[in-house]
Design a protein around this motif. Sequence first.
Motif, short mmCIF file in Angstrom:
data_model
loop_
_atom_site.label_atom_id
_atom_site.label_comp_id
_atom_site.label_asym_id
_atom_site.label_seq_id
_atom_site.Cartn_x
_atom_site.Cartn_y
_atom_site.Cartn_z
N LEU A 163 0.82 -1.21 0.00
CA LEU A 163 0.00 0.00 0.00
C LEU A 163 0.85 1.26 0.00
N GLU A 164 1.97 1.23 0.73
CA GLU A 164 2.81 2.43 0.77
C GLU A 164 3.46 2.73 -0.57
N ASP A 165 3.55 1.72 -1.46
CA ASP A 165 4.05 1.99 -2.81
C ASP A 165 3.08 2.86 -3.59
N TYR A 166 1.79 2.65 -3.34
CA TYR A 166 0.77 3.53 -3.94
C TYR A 166 0.91 4.95 -3.39
N ALA A 167 1.11 5.07 -2.08
CA ALA A 167 1.29 6.39 -1.47
C ALA A 167 2.50 7.10 -2.05
N ALA A 168 3.57 6.35 -2.31
CA ALA A 168 4.77 6.94 -2.88
C ALA A 168 4.51 7.43 -4.30
N ARG A 169 3.71 6.68 -5.06
CA ARG A 169 3.37 7.09 -6.42
C ARG A 169 2.59 8.40 -6.43
N MET A 170 1.79 8.60 -5.40
CA MET A 170 0.93 9.78 -5.34
C MET A 170 1.61 11.00 -4.74
N ALA A 171 2.78 10.81 -4.16
CA ALA A 171 3.50 11.93 -3.54
C ALA A 171 3.80 13.00 -4.58
N GLY A 172 3.38 14.22 -4.31
CA GLY A 172 3.64 15.33 -5.22
C GLY A 172 2.72 15.38 -6.42
N GLN A 173 1.76 14.44 -6.52
CA GLN A 173 0.83 14.41 -7.65
C GLN A 173 -0.49 15.09 -7.26
N PRO A 174 -1.24 15.58 -8.25
CA PRO A 174 -2.57 16.13 -7.95
C PRO A 174 -3.44 15.06 -7.31
N GLN A 175 -4.14 15.41 -6.25
CA GLN A 175 -4.95 14.45 -5.53
C GLN A 175 -6.35 14.35 -6.13
N PRO A 176 -6.88 13.14 -6.26
CA PRO A 176 -8.23 12.98 -6.80
C PRO A 176 -9.27 13.41 -5.79
N ARG A 177 -10.46 13.72 -6.28
CA ARG A 177 -11.56 14.06 -5.37
C ARG A 177 -11.95 12.85 -4.52
N ASN A 178 -11.91 11.67 -5.15
CA ASN A 178 -12.20 10.42 -4.45
C ASN A 178 -11.16 9.38 -4.82
N ALA A 179 -10.59 8.73 -3.84
CA ALA A 179 -9.68 7.60 -4.05
C ALA A 179 -10.29 6.40 -3.34
N ILE A 180 -10.54 5.33 -4.07
CA ILE A 180 -11.22 4.17 -3.51
C ILE A 180 -10.30 2.97 -3.53
N LEU A 181 -10.24 2.26 -2.43
CA LEU A 181 -9.55 0.97 -2.35
C LEU A 181 -10.62 -0.10 -2.21
N ILE A 182 -10.69 -0.97 -3.20
CA ILE A 182 -11.70 -2.02 -3.22
C ILE A 182 -11.02 -3.35 -2.95
N THR A 183 -11.42 -4.00 -1.89
CA THR A 183 -10.83 -5.28 -1.51
C THR A 183 -11.93 -6.33 -1.46
N GLY A 184 -12.15 -7.00 -2.57
CA GLY A 184 -13.17 -8.03 -2.66
C GLY A 184 -14.56 -7.45 -2.82
N PRO A 185 -15.56 -8.31 -3.07
CA PRO A 185 -16.94 -7.85 -3.16
C PRO A 185 -17.45 -7.39 -1.81
N SER A 186 -18.51 -6.59 -1.84
CA SER A 186 -19.10 -6.10 -0.60
C SER A 186 -19.79 -7.24 0.15
N GLY A 187 -19.65 -7.22 1.46
CA GLY A 187 -20.31 -8.24 2.28
C GLY A 187 -20.30 -7.85 3.74
N THR A 188 -21.19 -8.44 4.50
CA THR A 188 -21.24 -8.15 5.93
C THR A 188 -21.80 -9.36 6.69
#
Length: 213
Positions: A164-189
């Motif tokens: 995950l921190e590799d993603y954070a490093a990629r985004m360092a100094g880049q324009p930030q999106p209005r929404n950033a979503i991390l999807i881990t599997g289908p939704s369930g509860t």
Amino acid sequence: MSARDRILAAIRAARPAPLPPAEAIAAEAAALLDAPESVRPRPVEEVLAAEFVRKASALGTSFDHLPDRAAIPLAVKRYLDTHGLPPALALQPAPALAALDWTDIDTHDTVAPDQAAALGLALWGIAETGSLVIHSGADAPILLSFLPLHHIVVLEERSLLPHLEDYAARMAGQPQPRNAILITGPSGTTDIEGSYVRGAHGPGFLHILMIGG
């Protein structure tokens, strides 16, 4: 003395432990970053794509491995047929997807509240957790990731990141999106009486079209 009085008395008598000096806190934080491999979980698979598939599959994500993007429409049609869904799709209005041959599928760029299936692009995949990273934008409506029952996502194998921190490093100094979503599997509860319910807070099915390899 009542139980309430005893609890309040204990709170009043408690003394917070003194904080360590700021220099000590900074040194401890730096030590955590000094050798990240010593604290990162080790992958089971040697190949990054295999590790991503292992983690995501364990969470209920299904996969189709494709040689290139030209194979996407046929793979989508195959998925819709397998699940008994009509040949219709909410399609992310991205040029890379719009340019494909959708002759056999009715595509539209709006997402209905009862949308059966939608197709979009992931920017990255995180092998450590089997997660997808999706950013909203002018050609990436955010509801594509939340409203459909079946969420189909295109992921380039070259876009896989180890942690995950590799993603954070990629985004360092880049324009930030209005929404950033991390999807881990289908939704369930399992909130209700411990029974597993799919699609409680989002898509009940997550299918990844892995390109390349």
